[in-house]
Every structure is written in C-alpha cells, then in structure tokens.
Design an enzyme around this catalytic site. Structure first.
Site, PDB file in Angstrom:
ATOM      1  N   LYS A   1       0.841  -1.211   0.000  1.00  0.00           N
ATOM      2  CA  LYS A   1       0.000   0.000   0.000  1.00  0.00           C
ATOM      3  C   LYS A   1       0.880   1.267   0.000  1.00  0.00           C
ATOM      4  O   LYS A   1       1.988   1.238  -0.518  1.00  0.00           O
ATOM      5  CB  LYS A   1      -0.959  -0.018   1.186  1.00  0.00           C
ATOM      6  CG  LYS A   1      -1.716  -1.347   1.304  1.00  0.00           C
ATOM      7  CD  LYS A   1      -2.933  -1.245   2.158  1.00  0.00           C
ATOM      8  CE  LYS A   1      -3.536  -2.622   2.349  1.00  0.00           C
ATOM      9  NZ  LYS A   1      -4.883  -2.591   2.843  1.00  0.00           N
TER      10      LYS A   1
ATOM     11  N   GLU B   1      -9.641  -0.685  -2.184  1.00  0.00           N
ATOM     12  CA  GLU B   1      -9.330   0.718  -1.861  1.00  0.00           C
ATOM     13  C   GLU B   1      -9.361   1.572  -3.130  1.00  0.00           C
ATOM     14  O   GLU B   1      -9.782   2.736  -3.099  1.00  0.00           O
ATOM     15  CB  GLU B   1      -7.970   0.795  -1.140  1.00  0.00           C
ATOM     16  CG  GLU B   1      -8.097   0.282   0.292  1.00  0.00           C
ATOM     17  CD  GLU B   1      -6.837  -0.297   0.898  1.00  0.00           C
ATOM     18  OE1 GLU B   1      -5.730  -0.053   0.390  1.00  0.00           O
ATOM     19  OE2 GLU B   1      -6.974  -1.023   1.905  1.00  0.00           O
TER      20      GLU B   1
HETATM   21  C1  PEP Z   1      -5.155  -5.867   1.328  1.00  0.00           C
HETATM   22  O1  PEP Z   1      -4.970  -4.666   1.390  1.00  0.00           O
HETATM   23  O2  PEP Z   1      -5.209  -6.414   0.228  1.00  0.00           O
HETATM   24  C2  PEP Z   1      -5.310  -6.607   2.573  1.00  0.00           C
HETATM   25  C3  PEP Z   1      -5.750  -7.828   2.508  1.00  0.00           C
HETATM   26  O3  PEP Z   1      -4.989  -5.952   3.744  1.00  0.00           O
HETATM   27  P1  PEP Z   1      -4.869  -6.606   5.212  1.00  0.00           P
HETATM   28  O4  PEP Z   1      -4.060  -7.870   5.073  1.00  0.00           O
HETATM   29  O5  PEP Z   1      -4.184  -5.565   6.029  1.00  0.00           O
HETATM   30  O6  PEP Z   1      -6.255  -6.904   5.670  1.00  0.00           O
END
Ligand code: PEP
Length: 245
Positions: free
Chosen positions: A11, A96
C-alpha cells in the site's frame, strides 16, 4: 496442481530507502519458500525492488496501472512503464481503488486485458462490503465483479484473482476459512461459466483480509484457496512466516 501464490500489498507505505531496507530484511527470509512470492511496493519503490529481487525467488508487482499506453492522464502510470522497469505482476481493482478512487468494473476489465497483453500477471480483486454480506448480497456482488471484470480475457489461466471481503481488510477480522473458501468457490464457478471448468481449475484464487502468520495455514488448506493477498502483515519480517505457511 495450482502453485500457491502469496503476495504482499505494501500500500502507501515505505519510501525508497524503507523499501530497500524491507527488501534486505525479507529477501533472505523468503528464499526457501515453496509458494510463488510477490512484493508490491509503491510505484516509487518498484525500480529499486526489481533490481534487488533479480536472481531471487521474488517477483515484483505494482498496486495499480492505467490501461492506456501514454498521454494526458495526470498522475497515472501505464503498464508499458511497469514492464520497462521489470515489473511482472500488477494488482487490479483493489477495494481501496474501487472505494476511494471510484474504479469501476469496466476499468478493471480494461486493465486486466491490457496487463495480460503486456505479459504482466494481473491480480484481480473482488469482494463485498459488510452490508452486502449481512443482507445476503455477497455472492451476487462477487459474481458480478468477476463477470464484468474478467470478460473477453484471452488466457484466463494466467489471471490470479484475490477474493477480499472489504470488512476483513485491515480490520483484524478474518473471514472464517469456510466463508473464504465458499467465496473463492463463487469466483471459480463464475470463471467456469465464462471459460469452462478446465480453465477455471487452473486459475489461482487468493484470499485476502487480515491474513497473518496465525491463520494462514488453515486458510491455505481449503480447496478453493490457492494463496493470499496480504496488506498490513506484508511489511513486517514475519511476512516470511506467511509465505512459508
Ligand atoms: C489488502 O490490502 O489487500 C489486505 C488484505 O490488507 P490486510 O491484510 O491488512 O487486511
């Protein structure tokens, strides 16, 4: 036999120096992984990450791309530009991007088609909100995202799908292994409807949503789950434990 694939979505974390440091930490720790391993740093970290991952078992992916080659698309990066720096995977349609940046199923489809045409492996994301799950709409949502996002694909077997229930992303709340497997089954059934059962059996489907070293093993044991897309736990040394579930 589908080879498991574990991808880390970094991210908007880690500047170039931090990317270098995290690569230095993780590369030796994941070197003996049996799964296919992918790190997805920010655009700015990609070139450094590709250089460092050369001669390793780790592939580097971007978190998004535009479907056009070049032009007046301020702030965007094309698939051609990713290929030029040696990137080999690209996450497409992460929730997102869909929720915060209004990405549509149509754009997801264009990006997936373009990525494949360039030899990039697209990791195409889908998943429902808590409201949709609680009102019995989860399957319809996932099926619709897959029908629209994965239409007109030349070789579906090259696509990786990530089923990521939005309520489980970054919340510490993981779907149960049965819920995750059922939803990955909806994805596989939709692909079978579009491209036939043989092709669907070859497509790798990841689960994503608060995967951590403590829950990865039971998720990976499920019949429709072939990997994980990991967010928060992907930027820690313990990501190696997930990769070596
Ligand atoms: C993601 O952003 O794809 C995700 C699965 O995040 P997290 O593992 O933090 O839930």
């Amino acid at each position: 036999m589908r080879k498991p694939i574990i991808a880390g979505n970094w991210k908007m974390n880690n500047d170039v120096n931090e990317t270098e440091a995290l690569m230095n930490t993780l590369l030796p720790l994941v070197a003996d992984a049996k799964a296919e391993v992918v790190f997805c740093p920010t655009y700015l970290g990609l070139q450094k990450a590709v250089e460092m991952a050369k001669n390793s078992n780790v592939g580097i992916g971007a978190q998004n791309m535009h479907f056009e080659k070049s032009g007046a698309f301020t702030g965007e990066i094309s698939g051609e530009m990713l290929v030029a720096v040696g990137v080999t995977y690209v996450i497409i349609g992460h929730s997102e991007r869909r929720q915060l940046f209004n990405e549509t199923d149509e754009a997801v489809n264009k990006k997936a088609i373009k990525a494949l045409s360039l030899g990039l492996i697209p990791i195409v994301c889908c998943g429902e909100t808590l409201e949709e799950r609680e009102s019995g709409q989860a399957e319809a949502k996932v099926v619709r995202q897959m029908e629209l996002g994965l239409k007109n694909i030349d070789d579906i077997t090259k696509v990786v799908v990530a089923y990521e229930p939005i309520w489980a992303i970054g919340t510490g709340k993981t779907a149960s292994k049965e819920e995750a497997d059922e939803a990955c089954g909806w994805v596989r059934a939709t692909i079978a409807k579009l491209y036939g059962e043989d092709a669907a059996q070859k497509v790798r489907i990841q689960y994503g949503g608060s995967v951590n070293p403590g829950n990865v093993k039971e998720l990976m044991a499920m019949k429709n789950i072939d990997g994980a897309l990991v967010g928060g736990a992907a930027i820690k040394a313990s990501f190696a434990e997930i990769v070596k579930f």
